[in-house]
Design a protein around this motif. Structure first.
Motif, PDB file in Angstrom:
ATOM      1  N   PRO A  99       0.835  -1.488   0.469  1.00  0.00           N
ATOM      2  CA  PRO A  99      -0.364  -0.082   0.220  1.00  0.00           C
ATOM      3  C   PRO A  99       0.647   1.201  -0.293  1.00  0.00           C
ATOM      4  O   PRO A  99       1.653   1.090   0.536  1.00  0.00           O
ATOM      5  CB  PRO A  99      -0.949   0.112   1.324  1.00  0.00           C
ATOM      6  N   THR A 100       0.776   1.588  -0.814  1.00  0.00           N
ATOM      7  CA  THR A 100       1.417   3.910  -0.362  1.00  0.00           C
ATOM      8  C   THR A 100       0.862   4.361   0.694  1.00  0.00           C
ATOM      9  O   THR A 100      -0.011   4.356   1.537  1.00  0.00           O
ATOM     10  CB  THR A 100       0.542   4.404  -1.796  1.00  0.00           C
ATOM     11  N   HIS A 101       2.785   4.470   1.108  1.00  0.00           N
ATOM     12  CA  HIS A 101       1.736   5.230   2.255  1.00  0.00           C
ATOM     13  C   HIS A 101       2.409   6.982   2.137  1.00  0.00           C
ATOM     14  O   HIS A 101       1.547   7.427   3.197  1.00  0.00           O
ATOM     15  CB  HIS A 101       3.753   5.473   3.190  1.00  0.00           C
ATOM     16  N   ARG A 354     -19.067   2.198  -8.307  1.00  0.00           N
ATOM     17  CA  ARG A 354     -19.844   2.549  -7.566  1.00  0.00           C
ATOM     18  C   ARG A 354     -19.524   2.042  -6.295  1.00  0.00           C
ATOM     19  O   ARG A 354     -19.451   0.682  -6.330  1.00  0.00           O
ATOM     20  CB  ARG A 354     -21.298   2.992  -7.155  1.00  0.00           C
ATOM     21  N   GLY A 355     -19.174   2.118  -4.930  1.00  0.00           N
ATOM     22  CA  GLY A 355     -18.654   1.066  -3.746  1.00  0.00           C
ATOM     23  C   GLY A 355     -17.825   0.723  -3.894  1.00  0.00           C
ATOM     24  O   GLY A 355     -17.218  -0.738  -3.539  1.00  0.00           O
ATOM     25  N   SER A 356     -16.828   1.156  -4.578  1.00  0.00           N
ATOM     26  CA  SER A 356     -15.439  -0.050  -4.531  1.00  0.00           C
ATOM     27  C   SER A 356     -15.115   0.943  -3.177  1.00  0.00           C
ATOM     28  O   SER A 356     -15.084   2.248  -2.064  1.00  0.00           O
ATOM     29  CB  SER A 356     -14.541   0.908  -6.180  1.00  0.00           C
ATOM     30  N   TYR A 357     -14.533  -0.420  -2.826  1.00  0.00           N
ATOM     31  CA  TYR A 357     -12.954  -0.579  -1.555  1.00  0.00           C
ATOM     32  C   TYR A 357     -11.928   0.219  -1.731  1.00  0.00           C
ATOM     33  O   TYR A 357     -11.190  -0.460  -2.864  1.00  0.00           O
ATOM     34  CB  TYR A 357     -13.413  -1.515  -0.171  1.00  0.00           C
ATOM     35  N   TYR A 358     -10.839   1.000  -1.092  1.00  0.00           N
ATOM     36  CA  TYR A 358     -10.409   2.058  -1.882  1.00  0.00           C
ATOM     37  C   TYR A 358      -8.786   1.608  -0.598  1.00  0.00           C
ATOM     38  O   TYR A 358      -9.532   1.495   0.489  1.00  0.00           O
ATOM     39  CB  TYR A 358      -9.935   3.217  -1.743  1.00  0.00           C
ATOM     40  N   THR A 359      -8.099   0.557  -1.328  1.00  0.00           N
ATOM     41  CA  THR A 359      -7.486   0.311  -0.114  1.00  0.00           C
ATOM     42  C   THR A 359      -5.606   1.290  -0.063  1.00  0.00           C
ATOM     43  O   THR A 359      -5.719   0.799   1.158  1.00  0.00           O
ATOM     44  CB  THR A 359      -5.920  -1.243  -1.565  1.00  0.00           C
ATOM     45  N   SER A 360      -5.626   2.384  -0.783  1.00  0.00           N
ATOM     46  CA  SER A 360      -4.634   3.489  -0.348  1.00  0.00           C
ATOM     47  C   SER A 360      -5.491   4.429  -1.411  1.00  0.00           C
ATOM     48  O   SER A 360      -5.666   4.714  -2.163  1.00  0.00           O
ATOM     49  CB  SER A 360      -3.366   2.906  -0.769  1.00  0.00           C
ATOM     50  N   MET A 361      -4.863   5.620  -0.553  1.00  0.00           N
ATOM     51  CA  MET A 361      -5.313   6.395  -0.902  1.00  0.00           C
ATOM     52  C   MET A 361      -4.301   7.725  -1.098  1.00  0.00           C
ATOM     53  O   MET A 361      -4.239   8.001   0.490  1.00  0.00           O
ATOM     54  CB  MET A 361      -6.406   7.552  -1.024  1.00  0.00           C
ATOM     55  N   THR A 362      -3.292   8.356  -1.430  1.00  0.00           N
ATOM     56  CA  THR A 362      -2.473   9.350  -1.500  1.00  0.00           C
ATOM     57  C   THR A 362      -2.585  10.338  -2.186  1.00  0.00           C
ATOM     58  O   THR A 362      -2.998  10.762  -3.312  1.00  0.00           O
ATOM     59  CB  THR A 362      -1.033   8.350  -1.286  1.00  0.00           C
ATOM     60  N   MET A 363      -1.979  11.727  -1.286  1.00  0.00           N
ATOM     61  CA  MET A 363      -1.949  12.894  -2.097  1.00  0.00           C
ATOM     62  C   MET A 363      -0.834  13.215  -3.022  1.00  0.00           C
ATOM     63  O   MET A 363       0.386  12.243  -2.530  1.00  0.00           O
ATOM     64  CB  MET A 363      -1.674  14.369  -1.788  1.00  0.00           C
ATOM     65  N   TYR A 364      -0.702  13.743  -4.829  1.00  0.00           N
ATOM     66  CA  TYR A 364       0.511  13.131  -5.282  1.00  0.00           C
ATOM     67  C   TYR A 364       0.326  13.720  -5.983  1.00  0.00           C
ATOM     68  O   TYR A 364      -0.488  14.224  -7.293  1.00  0.00           O
ATOM     69  CB  TYR A 364      -0.030  11.383  -5.757  1.00  0.00           C
ATOM     70  N   ALA A 365       2.080  13.993  -6.659  1.00  0.00           N
ATOM     71  CA  ALA A 365       2.221  15.144  -7.621  1.00  0.00           C
ATOM     72  C   ALA A 365       3.300  14.874  -8.588  1.00  0.00           C
ATOM     73  O   ALA A 365       4.245  14.598  -7.697  1.00  0.00           O
ATOM     74  CB  ALA A 365       2.599  16.305  -7.309  1.00  0.00           C
TER      75      ALA A 365
END
Length: 382
Positions: A99-101, A354-365
Motif C-alpha cells: 500500500p502507498t504510504h 460505485r461502492g469500490s473499496y479503496y486500499t490506499s489514497m495518497t496525495m500525489y504530484a
C-alpha cells in the motif's frame, strides 16, 4: 515549419513550454525525438515541472492491482455535477502490491506491514528502489509502536525516510503511569545506511496510524505528552534538515469525545487538524502562522454527520472547490460535502464503479525525477 521552429528555439524556452504540459502529454514528448528525451531528464526540466505540478490523488482499489492518478477540476457553474470534478489523468501498475504510504515530488513511498518491505518508486520514470530494512537496536522482538515518514529537507534537498518506534519493555520494568521513551532512525536516500538519531525529547506516546505529514521540510506526527495535568495532545515535529524534534500545541477540545481524535494533514498550504465534534460536526483547524500555537483558526465548519461517527474514525480534507464543496477522506474512503445542500455523499467513485473499496489514497504530484540520481542505490525498472 513547426519542426524548424522548435529546432532553433533555445533549450530554456523549450523547457518552459514542455514543463507546462499535462503529465500525460509531457510523457509523450519523450518519444518525439532524442533531443527531447534527453531534455526531459535534465535538472532544469525536472525542477521546472515539479514547481508547476498540481497535487492530485493517487488511489488504488481492492479489486484491481492498478493505481489511478486523479486530477481535480474547479468549475464555477453552480449546477456543475460533482461526478465531473475529477478525472483519471493516467494509471499504472507496479511490480509489487504494497500500500502507498506517502509521496513527495513524484516519489512514492510504500510500506508493506507484513514483510516489512520499504520501497521508493516513480511511476513516471518507471523506476523503483527497495530500501534496506532498519537494523534492530536491541534484542527486543516486540514493538509498542512503529511508524514511518518520508520527506525532503528544505536546504540540502536530501530525501529521507524517518522511523519512529518504541520497543516493548520487559514486563517487570513496565509502569503503566509512565510513557515509554521512543527511538528514531533516519535513512538518507542515496547513502544506503540507517542512522540512529537522538530523540532529545521527553517520552511521547505516538499515534502510529497517521505516519508523518510533511510541511515546510518537517514531518509532523500526533502524540501524547505527560504533564502535571495528565496526558496532553501534541504535534511532534521532526526537522528533516537539522534532525531535531520539537512540539506544537493543538486547539483545545470543545466537547466530550474530541480528545485524541484529531487528524493532521496539509490544507490550503497550512498545517491542519480535523476531527468530528461531540455534536457530530466535522471541524477543521488551520495553523495560519506555521509554528505559532496561537494562530489556530477554526476555518471550515460543516455539519450533519452521523453522531455514531464521533471518536471512532479519523477524517481529513482533500480539496475545497470553488463553490465551497469539500472532498474528504475517512480512512481510505472518500466522501463529498455539498455546500449548497449541507449534506454528505459517501457513495463516491473515481472510476465509475460505485461502492469500490479503496486500499490506499495518497496525495500525489507527478514528476520526472529519476531515482538514478541516487547513485549508490540499486535502481530497478518496471
Amino acid at each position: 515549419m513547426g519542426e524548424d521552429f522548435f529546432k532553433y528555439l533555445p533549450s530554456k524556452i523549450v523547457v518552459e513550454i514542455l514543463s507546462r504540459l499535462p503529465t500525460r502529454a509531457a510523457m509523450a514528448c519523450k518519444f518525439v525525438c532524442k533531443s527531447w528525451l534527453s531534455l526531459l531528464a535534465t535538472p532544469e526540466f525536472v525542477n521546472s515541472h515539479i514547481s508547476r505540478s498540481v497535487p492530485g490523488l493517487l488511489v488504488k482499489t481492492h479489486s484491481t492491482s492498478s493505481y489511478d492518478v486523479i486530477e481535480f477540476v474547479d468549475e464555477l457553474r453552480l449546477d456543475f455535477d460533482k461526478e465531473h470534478r475529477w478525472n483519471v489523468a493516467f494509471n499504472f501498475k507496479l511490480p509489487f502490491d504494497e500500500p502507498t504510504h506517502s509521496s513527495v515530488n513524484g516519489l512514492i513511498f510504500l510500506r508493506d506491514f507484513g514483510r516489512g518491505d520499504l520501497i521508493l518508486c516513480n511511476p513516471i520514470t518507471r523506476e523503483y528502489i527497495k530500501l534496506p530494512c532498519p537494523p534492530k537496536t536491541t534484542t527486543a522482538v516486540d514493538l509498542e509502536m512503529d511508524t514511518f515518514g518520508f520527506g525532503v529537507s528544505r536546504t540540502s534537498g536530501q530525501y529521507k525516510v524517518v522511523r519512529v518506534f518504541v520497543e516493548a519493555p520487559r514486563k517487570e520494568a513496565y509502569k503503566h503511569d509512565h510513557l515509554l521513551p521512543f527511538a528514531c532512525q533516519v535513512y538518507t536516500v542515496g547513502t544506503g545506511l540507517w542512522r540512529n538519531v537522538p530523540s532529545g525529547s521527553p517520552p511521547l506516546r505516538f499515534f502510529d496510524f497517521h505516519g508523518g505529514v510533511l510541511l515546510n521540510g518537517n514531518l509532523h506526527l500526533m502524540a501524547l505528552e505527560m504533564t502535571t495535568d495528565g496526558l496532553v495532545e501534541r504535534i511532534c515535529c521532526f526537522d528533516l534538515e537539522t534532525e531535531l524534534f520539537s512540539t506544537f500545541s493543538v486547539p483545545p477540545p470543545c466537547g466530550i469525545g474530541e480528545r485524541y481524535c484529531k487528524t493532521p494533514s496539509v490544507f490550503r498550504d497550512c498545517l491542519c487538524l480535523s476531527h468530528i465534534s461531540s455534536d457530530g460536526e466535522i471541524v477543521i483547524w488551520l495553523m495560519k502562522e506555521y509554528g505559532d500555537d496561537n494562530s489556530w483558526t477554526r476555518e471550515v465548519f460543516v455539519c450533519e454527520v452521523d453522531i455514531g461517527f464521533v471518536g471512532e474514525r479519523h477524517v481529513w480534507p482533500i480539496r475545497v472547490f470553488e463553490n465551497g464543496d469539500i472532498l474528504m477522506e475517512e480512512e481510505d474512503k472518500p466522501f463529498y460535502y455539498s455546500n449548497k445542500t449541507k449534506t454528505f455523499d459517501n457513495d463516491i467513485s473515481f472510476r465509475g464503479d460505485r461502492g469500490s473499496y479503496y486500499t490506499s489514497m495518497t496525495m500525489y504530484a507527478s514528476s520526472f525525477l529519476t531515482l538514478k540520481n541516487f547513485v549508490t542505490e540499486n535502481v530497478s525498472s518496471f
